[in-house]
Design a protein around this motif. Structure first.
Motif, mmCIF file in Angstrom:
data_model
loop_
_atom_site.group_PDB
_atom_site.id
_atom_site.type_symbol
_atom_site.label_atom_id
_atom_site.label_comp_id
_atom_site.label_asym_id
_atom_site.label_seq_id
_atom_site.Cartn_x
_atom_site.Cartn_y
_atom_site.Cartn_z
ATOM 1 N N LEU A 1 0.649 -1.142 0.460
ATOM 2 C CA LEU A 1 -0.165 0.048 -0.317
ATOM 3 C C LEU A 1 0.629 1.268 -0.073
ATOM 4 C CD1 LEU A 1 -2.871 1.119 0.026
ATOM 5 C CD2 LEU A 1 -3.002 0.769 2.953
ATOM 6 N N ALA A 2 0.899 2.018 -0.725
ATOM 7 C CA ALA A 2 1.668 3.139 -1.040
ATOM 8 C C ALA A 2 1.462 4.074 -0.990
ATOM 9 C CB ALA A 2 2.650 3.052 -3.291
ATOM 10 N N LEU A 3 0.086 4.911 0.036
ATOM 11 C CA LEU A 3 -0.209 6.398 0.164
ATOM 12 C C LEU A 3 1.064 6.496 1.040
ATOM 13 C CD1 LEU A 3 -3.983 4.743 1.231
ATOM 14 C CD2 LEU A 3 -2.827 5.663 -0.981
ATOM 15 N N GLN A 4 2.008 6.130 2.394
ATOM 16 C CA GLN A 4 2.568 6.304 2.931
ATOM 17 C C GLN A 4 3.225 5.599 3.415
ATOM 18 O OE1 GLN A 4 2.010 7.596 6.830
ATOM 19 N NE2 GLN A 4 3.196 9.195 7.454
ATOM 20 N N GLY A 5 4.405 5.818 4.001
ATOM 21 C CA GLY A 5 5.797 4.836 4.442
ATOM 22 C C GLY A 5 6.773 4.590 3.906
ATOM 23 N N ALA A 6 7.385 3.328 4.227
ATOM 24 C CA ALA A 6 8.343 2.561 4.186
ATOM 25 C C ALA A 6 8.657 1.673 2.904
ATOM 26 C CB ALA A 6 9.270 2.029 5.267
ATOM 27 N N VAL A 7 7.431 2.437 1.723
ATOM 28 C CA VAL A 7 6.476 1.570 0.923
ATOM 29 C C VAL A 7 8.078 0.935 -0.043
ATOM 30 C CG1 VAL A 7 5.709 2.042 -1.774
ATOM 31 C CG2 VAL A 7 5.076 3.145 0.434
ATOM 32 N N ARG A 8 9.691 1.830 -0.500
ATOM 33 C CA ARG A 8 10.331 1.100 -1.719
ATOM 34 C C ARG A 8 10.519 -0.411 -0.540
ATOM 35 N NH1 ARG A 8 15.409 3.716 -1.815
ATOM 36 N NH2 ARG A 8 14.031 5.176 0.035
ATOM 37 N N GLU A 9 11.222 0.505 0.164
ATOM 38 C CA GLU A 9 12.228 -0.629 1.525
ATOM 39 C C GLU A 9 10.926 -2.165 1.684
ATOM 40 O OE1 GLU A 9 13.085 3.235 3.337
ATOM 41 O OE2 GLU A 9 11.524 2.053 1.922
ATOM 42 N N HIS A 10 10.160 -2.190 1.120
ATOM 43 C CA HIS A 10 8.873 -3.113 1.283
ATOM 44 C C HIS A 10 9.296 -3.937 0.290
ATOM 45 C CE1 HIS A 10 7.605 -3.673 5.352
ATOM 46 N NE2 HIS A 10 6.844 -2.815 4.908
ATOM 47 N N MET A 11 9.368 -3.311 -0.210
ATOM 48 C CA MET A 11 9.413 -3.389 -2.588
ATOM 49 C C MET A 11 10.810 -4.667 -2.488
ATOM 50 S SD MET A 11 7.234 -0.519 -4.372
ATOM 51 C CE MET A 11 7.488 -2.089 -5.560
ATOM 52 N N GLN A 12 11.870 -3.505 -2.269
ATOM 53 C CA GLN A 12 12.890 -4.222 -2.370
ATOM 54 C C GLN A 12 13.215 -5.646 -1.832
ATOM 55 O OE1 GLN A 12 15.055 -1.041 -0.959
ATOM 56 N NE2 GLN A 12 15.449 -0.102 -2.762
ATOM 57 N N CYS B 1 12.692 -11.939 -2.863
ATOM 58 C CA CYS B 1 12.466 -12.678 -1.765
ATOM 59 C C CYS B 1 12.036 -13.379 -3.302
ATOM 60 C CB CYS B 1 11.001 -12.694 -1.054
ATOM 61 S SG CYS B 1 11.717 -12.576 1.024
ATOM 62 N N GLY B 2 12.086 -12.821 -4.159
ATOM 63 C CA GLY B 2 11.699 -13.298 -5.626
ATOM 64 C C GLY B 2 10.762 -13.514 -6.232
ATOM 65 N N VAL B 3 9.568 -12.416 -5.830
ATOM 66 C CA VAL B 3 8.659 -12.083 -6.299
ATOM 67 C C VAL B 3 8.376 -10.943 -6.145
ATOM 68 C CG1 VAL B 3 7.087 -13.717 -4.594
ATOM 69 C CG2 VAL B 3 7.474 -11.849 -3.870
ATOM 70 N N GLU B 4 7.217 -10.212 -7.524
ATOM 71 C CA GLU B 4 7.206 -9.022 -7.678
ATOM 72 C C GLU B 4 6.551 -8.244 -7.293
ATOM 73 O OE1 GLU B 4 4.418 -7.051 -11.440
ATOM 74 O OE2 GLU B 4 5.206 -9.666 -11.460
ATOM 75 N N ALA B 5 6.198 -7.177 -7.414
ATOM 76 C CA ALA B 5 6.541 -6.256 -5.643
ATOM 77 C C ALA B 5 5.674 -5.234 -6.748
ATOM 78 C CB ALA B 5 6.702 -5.837 -5.144
ATOM 79 N N ILE B 6 4.856 -4.863 -6.318
ATOM 80 C CA ILE B 6 3.652 -3.461 -7.116
ATOM 81 C C ILE B 6 3.053 -2.599 -5.680
ATOM 82 C CG2 ILE B 6 1.268 -3.536 -8.449
ATOM 83 C CD1 ILE B 6 1.198 -6.578 -9.012
ATOM 84 N N ALA B 7 3.873 -1.342 -6.153
ATOM 85 C CA ALA B 7 3.456 -0.391 -5.058
ATOM 86 C C ALA B 7 1.731 0.258 -5.716
ATOM 87 C CB ALA B 7 4.178 0.786 -5.786
ATOM 88 N N ILE B 8 0.480 -0.123 -5.046
ATOM 89 C CA ILE B 8 -0.439 -0.211 -4.287
ATOM 90 C C ILE B 8 -0.893 1.985 -4.471
ATOM 91 C CG2 ILE B 8 -3.082 -0.677 -3.853
ATOM 92 C CD1 ILE B 8 -1.101 -2.845 -5.550
ATOM 93 N N LYS B 9 -1.487 1.979 -5.720
ATOM 94 C CA LYS B 9 -1.375 3.950 -5.703
ATOM 95 C C LYS B 9 -3.574 3.986 -5.837
ATOM 96 C CE LYS B 9 2.867 5.398 -5.928
ATOM 97 N NZ LYS B 9 3.280 5.709 -7.205
#
Length: 196
Positions: A7-18, A23-31
């Motif tokens: 959930l890319a509204l606020q907070g440590a989004v980029r770090e979670h995506m990295q 872990c080998g999965v696709e990460a999507i920033a949800i805006k």
């Protein structure tokens, strides 16, 4: 391929995506709420829960988030994300998403200046996880079906309630991806069940 949203509204989004990508999965920033349709699971990152709630309301996310939970898709809340998932909040009449059977107290480890790190033993994850606590909440009470995964100084700081995982600390602020990997396994298991 598993797709997990952050959930890319606020907070440590980029770090979670990295961490997800490590872990080998696709990460999507949800805006946008429509993007929730594309994911197999969702991380609600740490940040400021009051600000996040305002943004959830502003961008009309609440029903879509509750819908994702109702579909059986796993959700992982860290710090502020745990507050959003909790069914009960000390000092508040209403929960936010309110799907995880826990009672949570905000800022229970003090203010920003009281931030600290601790090595934690987390059931099913690690014996020595380096946890970063920043204005962290904690779980005061857990429902009977909730599995307590970790305590720190007697306080519950990580728990799982079926498809929901919550922790008080910020796993994304370390290079240790073991708790993210644990969540990825939850998502894979849930997806397998839906395919059966």
């Amino acid at each position: 391929m598993i797709k997990i949203g952050v959930l890319a509204l606020q907070g440590a989004v980029r770090e979670h995506m990295q961490s997800l990508e490590a872990c080998g999965v696709e990460a999507i920033a949800i805006k946008h709420k429509e993007e929730l349709q594309e994911v197999d699971g969702l991380i609600l990152p740490g940040g400021e829960s009051t600000t996040m709630r305002r943004l959830i309301d502003k961008y009309d996310f609440m029903d879509a988030l509750k819908g994702l939970a109702a579909e059986g898709k796993p959700m992982f809340g860290t710090c502020a994300g745990l507050i959003l998932l909790a069914k009960h909040l000390i000092g508040y009449n209403e929960p936010h998403i309110g799907v995880m059977d826990v009672t949570v107290e905000r800022n229970s480890f003090g203010r920003q200046v009281d931030s600290f790190e601790a090595d934690l033993a987390i059931t099913g994850v690690a014996d020595d996880f380096p946890a970063v606590f920043i204005r962290a909440p904690h779980i005061v009470d857990a429902g009977e079906n909730v599995e307590v995964l970790c305590k720190h100084n007697g306080r519950i700081v990580a728990a799982r309630d079926g498809q929901f995982l919550g922790c008080s600390f910020h796993p994304e602020l370390t290079d240790d991806h073991r708790i993210t990997a644990y969540f990825v396994e939850m998502v894979k298991e849930a997806k397998q069940k839906q395919l059966v």
